[in-house]
Design a protein around this motif. Structure first.
Motif, PDB file in Angstrom:
ATOM      1  N   THR A  75      39.316  28.148   3.465  1.00  0.00           N
ATOM      2  CA  THR A  75      38.362  29.014   2.762  1.00  0.00           C
ATOM      3  C   THR A  75      36.932  28.722   3.172  1.00  0.00           C
ATOM      4  O   THR A  75      36.142  29.632   3.420  1.00  0.00           O
ATOM      5  CB  THR A  75      38.517  28.829   1.242  1.00  0.00           C
ATOM      6  N   ARG A  76      36.592  27.434   3.239  1.00  0.00           N
ATOM      7  CA  ARG A  76      35.196  27.050   3.508  1.00  0.00           C
ATOM      8  C   ARG A  76      34.821  27.229   4.973  1.00  0.00           C
ATOM      9  O   ARG A  76      33.690  27.611   5.294  1.00  0.00           O
ATOM     10  CB  ARG A  76      34.989  25.586   3.096  1.00  0.00           C
ATOM     11  N   TYR A  77      35.744  26.958   5.879  1.00  0.00           N
ATOM     12  CA  TYR A  77      35.448  27.033   7.314  1.00  0.00           C
ATOM     13  C   TYR A  77      36.466  27.953   7.998  1.00  0.00           C
ATOM     14  O   TYR A  77      37.283  27.499   8.810  1.00  0.00           O
ATOM     15  CB  TYR A  77      35.482  25.637   7.940  1.00  0.00           C
ATOM     16  N   LEU A 197      33.010  16.471   1.878  1.00  0.00           N
ATOM     17  CA  LEU A 197      32.496  16.630   0.519  1.00  0.00           C
ATOM     18  C   LEU A 197      32.628  18.082   0.054  1.00  0.00           C
ATOM     19  O   LEU A 197      33.068  18.354  -1.067  1.00  0.00           O
ATOM     20  CB  LEU A 197      31.030  16.186   0.473  1.00  0.00           C
ATOM     21  N   GLU A 198      32.270  19.017   0.918  1.00  0.00           N
ATOM     22  CA  GLU A 198      32.391  20.438   0.569  1.00  0.00           C
ATOM     23  C   GLU A 198      33.855  20.832   0.395  1.00  0.00           C
ATOM     24  O   GLU A 198      34.202  21.602  -0.507  1.00  0.00           O
ATOM     25  CB  GLU A 198      31.739  21.298   1.650  1.00  0.00           C
ATOM     26  N   ILE A 199      34.718  20.299   1.260  1.00  0.00           N
ATOM     27  CA  ILE A 199      36.144  20.637   1.194  1.00  0.00           C
ATOM     28  C   ILE A 199      36.751  20.126  -0.114  1.00  0.00           C
ATOM     29  O   ILE A 199      37.476  20.836  -0.811  1.00  0.00           O
ATOM     30  CB  ILE A 199      36.887  20.059   2.407  1.00  0.00           C
ATOM     31  N   MET A 200      36.456  18.874  -0.477  1.00  0.00           N
ATOM     32  CA  MET A 200      37.063  18.315  -1.694  1.00  0.00           C
ATOM     33  C   MET A 200      36.550  19.031  -2.940  1.00  0.00           C
ATOM     34  O   MET A 200      37.316  19.258  -3.885  1.00  0.00           O
ATOM     35  CB  MET A 200      36.814  16.802  -1.783  1.00  0.00           C
ATOM     36  N   ALA A 201      35.264  19.407  -2.943  1.00  0.00           N
ATOM     37  CA  ALA A 201      34.721  20.125  -4.093  1.00  0.00           C
ATOM     38  C   ALA A 201      35.401  21.479  -4.253  1.00  0.00           C
ATOM     39  O   ALA A 201      35.783  21.882  -5.366  1.00  0.00           O
ATOM     40  CB  ALA A 201      33.210  20.299  -3.939  1.00  0.00           C
ATOM     41  N   ARG A 202      35.600  22.180  -3.148  1.00  0.00           N
ATOM     42  CA  ARG A 202      36.236  23.504  -3.193  1.00  0.00           C
ATOM     43  C   ARG A 202      37.715  23.376  -3.561  1.00  0.00           C
ATOM     44  O   ARG A 202      38.304  24.314  -4.102  1.00  0.00           O
ATOM     45  CB  ARG A 202      36.070  24.214  -1.849  1.00  0.00           C
ATOM     46  N   ALA A 203      38.316  22.232  -3.268  1.00  0.00           N
ATOM     47  CA  ALA A 203      39.721  22.007  -3.622  1.00  0.00           C
ATOM     48  C   ALA A 203      39.886  21.589  -5.082  1.00  0.00           C
ATOM     49  O   ALA A 203      41.021  21.441  -5.545  1.00  0.00           O
ATOM     50  CB  ALA A 203      40.322  20.955  -2.711  1.00  0.00           C
TER      51      ALA A 203
END
Length: 263
Positions: A75-77, A197-203
């Motif tokens: 989703t993020r990348y 950090l962005e990946i874990m937050a979005r997860a």
């Protein structure tokens, strides 16, 4: 061999820089299929040479966290090259560490499971390793190493004295190690930290736990080498960088359901 290295030098100069998922300029010239094969072969060797933990509860937990992070990474990348499948293994090793190989291969040490206080802290490290794969850091490092070898070859071709050639190559080798290779690795680590950090937050994993994880790492590792001579940022630098991005990460975390990997 010399002709191959010279061709590589030419290709490097003629090929424009690409961009990583964060917009950083890079060169990554090795075909992805070649890297994936290398990653698969290396991972198979590691599994043969090291004890793999088979406990179902541990493997289900690590697999659940990984699947949540991979989905968030898509989703993020969305434009980042993504392996068709991911393989993760937990190894019996007391060192609190993890590693990533091209082709979506991730290894987690049992020592990391002991150090991480909760799922979000474990997700911090696994998300970091997923980011290494998405950012194609293995390709970039291999391209860099081939380029350094080619540079040494050129010095030999254009230096008349064999003694002078050896001295220059030795000096350039030290310069490349301190001036290119090590800082380049730190750039990869910093990029993987922030992408993770962005990946874990979005997860749905609380991003503040990333700071806590690295504080635990700092306590466990004791004295570190000078950052100038290290392939990784020191813990203080790493923690400060993550803290600077926490507000943005938390704003993402508040918009998604909390992760739930209770097994």
């Amino acid at each position: 061999m010399k002709s191959l290295l010279l061709i590589l030098v030419t290709v490097i100069f003629l090929t424009g820089c690409q961009e990583s998922p964060t917009g950083r300029n890079r060169l990554a010239l090795v075909p992805e299929a070649v890297l994936a094969d290398m990653g698969q072969e290396s991972f198979a060797q590691i599994k043969q040479q090291n004890a793999v933990i088979r406990r179902p509860d541990i493997n289900r937990l690590v697999q659940c966290i990984t699947e949540a992070l991979v989905s968030a990474a898509h989703t993020r990348y969305p434009d980042a090259p993504m392996p068709q499948s991911w393989e993760i293994a937990v190894f019996e090793n007391a060192t609190p560490n993890a590693f990533a190989l091209p082709g979506g291969k991730i290894g987690v040490h049992s020592g990391l499971l002991e150090l991480a206080e909760n799922q979000a802290q474990l997700a911090t490290v696994i998300g970091h390793e997923i980011a290494h794969v998405l950012a194609d850091h293995g390709n970039e490092r291999l391209t860099q190493e081939l380029g350094l070898q080619a540079g040494m070859l050129l010095v030999g071709l254009f230096t008349e004295s064999e003694i002078a050639e050896n001295q220059i190559q030795q000096a350039l080798g030290i310069g490349a190690q301190l001036g290119i290779t090590l800082p380049f690795s730190r750039a990869h680590e910093e990029e993987a930290d922030l992408m993770g950090l962005e990946i874990m937050a979005r997860a749905g994993f609380e991003p503040g736990q990333s700071v806590r994880l690295w504080q635990n790492m700092a306590q466990a590792s004791g004295a570190q080498p000078l950052e100038f001579l290290s392939t990784h940022p020191n813990h203080d630098t790493r923690i400060a960088s993550l803290q600077n991005q926490l507000e943005t990460a938390r704003s993402v975390f508040e918009t998604v359901p909390p992760a739930n990997c209770q097994i």
